[in-house]
Write an enzyme that holds these catalytic residues in place. Structure first.
Site, PDB file in Angstrom:
ATOM      1  N   HIS A  97      40.034  46.055  43.378  1.00 47.05           N
ATOM      2  CA  HIS A  97      40.125  44.811  42.617  1.00 47.05           C
ATOM      3  C   HIS A  97      41.536  44.284  42.762  1.00 47.05           C
ATOM      4  O   HIS A  97      42.455  45.173  42.788  1.00 47.05           O
ATOM      5  CB  HIS A  97      39.795  44.917  41.143  1.00 47.05           C
ATOM      6  N   GLU A  99      43.761  43.202  40.713  1.00 42.27           N
ATOM      7  CA  GLU A  99      44.330  43.451  39.729  1.00 42.27           C
ATOM      8  C   GLU A  99      45.229  45.013  39.895  1.00 42.27           C
ATOM      9  O   GLU A  99      45.966  45.179  39.601  1.00 42.27           O
ATOM     10  CB  GLU A  99      43.947  43.514  38.213  1.00 42.27           C
ATOM     11  N   GLU A 169      37.153  37.827  46.119  1.00 40.43           N
ATOM     12  CA  GLU A 169      37.761  37.254  44.910  1.00 40.43           C
ATOM     13  C   GLU A 169      39.248  36.561  45.378  1.00 40.43           C
ATOM     14  O   GLU A 169      40.467  37.370  45.035  1.00 40.43           O
ATOM     15  CB  GLU A 169      37.852  38.444  43.787  1.00 40.43           C
ATOM     16  N   GLY A 175      40.587  34.504  36.415  1.00 42.77           N
ATOM     17  CA  GLY A 175      41.165  34.158  34.972  1.00 42.77           C
ATOM     18  C   GLY A 175      41.981  32.936  34.943  1.00 42.77           C
ATOM     19  O   GLY A 175      42.686  32.670  33.799  1.00 42.77           O
ATOM     20  N   SER A 215      36.476  33.076  38.141  1.00 41.11           N
ATOM     21  CA  SER A 215      36.332  32.002  37.357  1.00 41.11           C
ATOM     22  C   SER A 215      34.840  31.291  37.542  1.00 41.11           C
ATOM     23  O   SER A 215      34.501  30.120  37.212  1.00 41.11           O
ATOM     24  CB  SER A 215      37.265  30.814  37.184  1.00 41.11           C
TER      25      SER A 215
HETATM   26  P1  13P Z   1      37.232  35.908  36.143  1.00 35.40           P
HETATM   27  O1  13P Z   1      35.952  35.620  36.018  1.00 35.40           O
HETATM   28  O2  13P Z   1      37.783  36.240  34.560  1.00 35.40           O
HETATM   29  O3  13P Z   1      38.035  34.966  36.810  1.00 35.40           O
HETATM   30  O4  13P Z   1      37.789  37.183  36.680  1.00 35.40           O
HETATM   31  C1  13P Z   1      36.806  37.446  38.008  1.00 35.40           C
HETATM   32  C2  13P Z   1      37.165  38.978  38.344  1.00 35.40           C
HETATM   33  O5  13P Z   1      38.343  39.424  38.656  1.00 35.40           O
HETATM   34  C3  13P Z   1      36.055  39.862  38.350  1.00 35.40           C
HETATM   35  O6  13P Z   1      36.372  41.107  38.826  1.00 35.40           O
END
Ligand code: 13P
Length: 254
Positions: A97, A99, A169, A175, A215
């Site tokens: 991911h 993050e 992504e 987010g 999002s």
């Molecule tokens: P959001 O839907 O909050 O933008 O996050 C997407 C995400 O990182 C799913 O793994």
């Protein structure tokens, strides 16, 4: 036919009590509603896996973790192995991911090891890739995603690769409330599928589910999911309420 999938990534949200309540609500609404046209997967924090696995028994809802260790076992304080995840009853794990890449230094080589660890433990990896805004704006988006996908996945055997789900992504859409336009999503999903085709052939390319994340909401899911190369979504914020999450699940039809 490749699978249509909507997976919820709760990230570091929900206490055990809150998470249990959300799972119960999702389960009840799915049981009383019409059969969804997509497979549903929930990815809560590690601490919730075992209890959520019990709650999901005898349902069609899949369960996944959000990360796993590269190693099988040993002196790795704080880490959780793929086999431990599998032993809770979970069947999936999110790997790479953005993050984790940005905040925990997860380089492409590390994601490759995690994918192998996951598959060897019997889990299905949900492998994430995607570019930052700076990478998009400087025209590097395809190079970045190619490096992530090829280093992360292309050392696998064809048999192992067949287990993988890919999630595109775009980091700038996570987010932020910004989401890729259908054209931007389509362009990248087609590109990722072409990388898979070049490496593993037409059959693998056609059979690999490529999810969109960033999002995704009940309001924009229908247009994103209408794109032929978008096979579902990996949902962050909107997976934290049953109403929004199921609104996205039912974007595939009732
Ligand atoms: P959001 O839907 O909050 O933008 O996050 C997407 C995400 O990182 C799913 O793994």
């Amino acid at each position: 036919m490749r699978r249509k999938i909507v997976a919820g990534n709760w990230k570091m949200n929900k206490t055990l009590a809150e998470g249990t309540e959300l799972v119960q609500e999702i389960k009840q609404k799915l049981q009383s509603g019409s059969t969804p046209q997509a497979d549903v997967i929930i990815c809560p924090p590690f601490t919730h896996l075992s209890i959520v696995a019990d709650l999901l028994q005898s349902t069609n809802i899949g369960l996944g973790a959000q990360n796993c260790a590269t190693e099988v076992n040993g002196a790795y304080t704080g880490e959780v192995s793929a086999m431990m995840i599998s032993s809770t009853g979970a069947g999936y794990v999110i790997v790479g991911h953005s993050e984790r890449r940005a905040m925990f230094g997860e380089a492409n080589e590390i994601t490759a090891k995690k994918v192998v660890a996951a598959i060897q433990a019997g889990l299905t990896p949900i492998f994430c890739c995607g570019e930052t805004l700076a990478e998009r704006e400087s025209g590097q988006l395809f190079d970045v995603v190619k490096a992530q996908v090829s280093t992360g996945l292309f050392s696998l055997s064809a048999e192992m690769f067949a287990k993988v789900i890919v999630a595109y992504e775009p980091v700038w859409a996570i987010g932020t409330g910004l989401n890729a336009t259908p054209q931007q999503a389509e362009e990248m999903h087609v590109f990722i599928r072409s990388l898979i085709r070049n490496e593993f052939g037409e059959g693998a390319a056609e059979n690999t589910s490529i999810l969109y994340g960033g999002s995704c909401k009940p309001s924009n899911a229908p247009e994103l999911f209408a794109i032929p190369d978008v096979d579902g979504g990996l949902i962050g914020g909107a997976s934290l309420t049953a109403k929004d999450f199921l609104g996205i699940v039912y974007a595939f039809g009732q």
